[in-house]
Motif scaffolding. Structure first.
Motif, PDB file in Angstrom:
ATOM      1  N   LYS A 123       8.557  -3.591   7.335  1.00 19.44           N
ATOM      2  CA  LYS A 123       7.318  -2.856   7.588  1.00 19.44           C
ATOM      3  C   LYS A 123       6.861  -2.872   5.802  1.00 19.44           C
ATOM      4  O   LYS A 123       5.899  -3.258   5.765  1.00 19.44           O
ATOM      5  N   LEU A 124       7.640  -2.591   5.131  1.00 20.36           N
ATOM      6  CA  LEU A 124       7.591  -2.484   3.489  1.00 20.36           C
ATOM      7  C   LEU A 124       6.434  -3.970   3.068  1.00 20.36           C
ATOM      8  O   LEU A 124       5.722  -3.882   2.257  1.00 20.36           O
TER       9      LEU A 124
ATOM     10  N   VAL B  81       5.014  -5.991   5.449  1.00 22.42           N
ATOM     11  CA  VAL B  81       3.695  -6.701   5.318  1.00 22.42           C
ATOM     12  C   VAL B  81       2.987  -5.612   4.969  1.00 22.42           C
ATOM     13  O   VAL B  81       1.750  -6.395   4.314  1.00 22.42           O
ATOM     14  N   THR B  82       2.926  -4.497   4.977  1.00 21.95           N
ATOM     15  CA  THR B  82       2.366  -3.351   3.679  1.00 21.95           C
ATOM     16  C   THR B  82       2.304  -4.174   2.309  1.00 21.95           C
ATOM     17  O   THR B  82       0.880  -4.467   1.730  1.00 21.95           O
ATOM     18  N   ARG B  83       3.133  -4.404   1.260  1.00 23.00           N
ATOM     19  CA  ARG B  83       2.686  -5.377   0.443  1.00 23.00           C
ATOM     20  C   ARG B  83       2.139  -6.587   0.337  1.00 23.00           C
ATOM     21  O   ARG B  83       1.283  -6.447  -0.289  1.00 23.00           O
TER      22      ARG B  83
ATOM     23  N   TYR C 167      -1.699  -4.287   0.879  1.00 19.98           N
ATOM     24  CA  TYR C 167      -1.858  -4.162  -0.441  1.00 19.98           C
ATOM     25  C   TYR C 167      -1.293  -4.823  -1.546  1.00 19.98           C
ATOM     26  O   TYR C 167      -0.215  -4.275  -2.562  1.00 19.98           O
ATOM     27  N   PRO C 168      -1.947  -6.386  -2.380  1.00 20.03           N
ATOM     28  CA  PRO C 168      -1.707  -6.243  -3.231  1.00 20.03           C
ATOM     29  C   PRO C 168      -1.842  -5.618  -4.381  1.00 20.03           C
ATOM     30  O   PRO C 168      -2.241  -5.156  -4.917  1.00 20.03           O
ATOM     31  N   VAL C 169      -0.805  -5.464  -5.861  1.00 15.53           N
ATOM     32  CA  VAL C 169      -1.098  -4.522  -6.882  1.00 15.53           C
ATOM     33  C   VAL C 169      -2.178  -5.111  -7.730  1.00 15.53           C
ATOM     34  O   VAL C 169      -2.588  -3.632  -7.616  1.00 15.53           O
TER      35      VAL C 169
ATOM     36  N   PHE D 208       8.195  -0.290  -4.992  1.00 15.21           N
ATOM     37  CA  PHE D 208       6.743  -0.161  -4.237  1.00 15.21           C
ATOM     38  C   PHE D 208       5.474   0.877  -4.697  1.00 15.21           C
ATOM     39  O   PHE D 208       4.541  -0.056  -5.043  1.00 15.21           O
TER      40      PHE D 208
ATOM     41  N   GLU E 204       4.954   0.637  -8.682  1.00 18.80           N
ATOM     42  CA  GLU E 204       3.578  -0.541  -8.734  1.00 18.80           C
ATOM     43  C   GLU E 204       2.210  -0.269  -8.792  1.00 18.80           C
ATOM     44  O   GLU E 204       1.886  -1.433  -9.725  1.00 18.80           O
ATOM     45  N   ARG E 205       1.647   0.496  -7.354  1.00 14.78           N
ATOM     46  CA  ARG E 205       0.419   0.377  -7.514  1.00 14.78           C
ATOM     47  C   ARG E 205       0.082   2.095  -7.469  1.00 14.78           C
ATOM     48  O   ARG E 205      -0.803   2.280  -7.341  1.00 14.78           O
TER      49      ARG E 205
ATOM     50  N   ALA F  60       8.361   2.589  11.448  1.00  8.04           N
ATOM     51  CA  ALA F  60       8.707   3.127   9.871  1.00  8.04           C
ATOM     52  C   ALA F  60       7.711   3.503   8.970  1.00  8.04           C
ATOM     53  O   ALA F  60       8.040   3.751   7.839  1.00  8.04           O
TER      54      ALA F  60
END
Lengths: 107, 107, 107, 107
Positions: free
Chosen positions: A82-83, A85-87, A90-92, B12, B15-16, B58
């Motif tokens: 899932k991380l 997918v979330t990455r 939500y691009p930095v 993660f 970074e955000r 997740a």
């Protein structure tokens, strides 16, 4: 979750013959019920009693583990999948310091 | 949760710059919100789409981890501590094969 | 809920032949799911978008009505009955200006 | 909700000086908490104790009313407004006898 904790949870359930109750649906209900109890720690205030928060958190994590085990998946792996997918959502550079949902982030 | 997964989650979030949003109260709300989404997989049926169940699971596990980290506790340890409490409330000889709450178990 | 609203909800459900899905359990799940969506309006902030809050509130109230109807009880009466119970647990002189649960109120 | 019930709830809250706790966010949390308690009636079974179901339902309906009152809206009107939205999403001819979400209904 470490293999040792997983083994202890499994033994706990097996000794009580409780896996008969642990359908995915029942575990999903149980997680929502315990999430309500965790939220109750913060019902009228933004700070909750830490001892109670830990107990409710433990209940939720326990049911999460049992659901993952019932589905035959590794909870850590599910979190990592899932991380990814979330990455991507939500691009930095777009999400830094913002709490909006991905479909409301400014371009 | 393995140290590697924990490290990836922390990176993660860092970074955000999202830890500013992760008060215990906000994380408790987030867990309840995601628990509702997991439950939605079973709203009208006792079987849910496995791919979606895994995603919601997740999300819950991720917020549980972040809450534990924010409290400075180890989630595995919290689960083990609570297991001792639950073990005492549900002795094998009384609880085997029964789903009642401990205060309604027959003697 | 006024008789007119109740009648419109019943007609809405009947036209779609949806009462087959409205077991008490499914409605309880539905209320919890919608409660999660309402909470999402306040996930990262103490103020939520009013239009969305109203929509989620409507969903919860609708399922509450359907559950009451399914049980053959009047929702207003259920609220009044519970108010009597709550009144006894929270006497004015003990509870005024306090948010503690009744079993933690000072004597 | 009938004007009489609304008046009784308002008097109950006023006597205890509780409106200070009834921010929309706190009421949203309260609804989710009580929704978890309602769900607990169905945790391991599809049938729940009716007396307890009614009490939990009353708690949810009470907080829904307080939230509507706090927003200055009429709960019945909110339900009717949303019913129009739902009617458009679920036309009788497409939705009859089906429990899928509107975006998964067959054309």
């Amino acid at each position: 979750m470490s293999p040792s904790v997983r083994d202890q949870l499994r033994a706990f359930v097996d000794e009580r013959d409780w896996s008969q109750f642990h359908s995915p649906e029942n575990l999903a209900k149980s997680i929502a019920i315990e999430a309500g109890e965790l939220l109750e720690c913060f019902q009228w205030s933004d700070s909750g009693d830490v001892a109670r928060v830990k107990e409710e958190l433990a209940d939720i994590a326990t049911y999460c583990h049992l659901l993952a085990a019932g589905l035959g998946v590794d909870l850590d792996q599910v979190v990592l999948d899932k991380l990814e997918v979330t990455r991507a959502k939500y691009p930095v550079e777009k999400a830094r310091g913002r709490s909006e949902k991905y479909d409301r982030l400014p371009d």
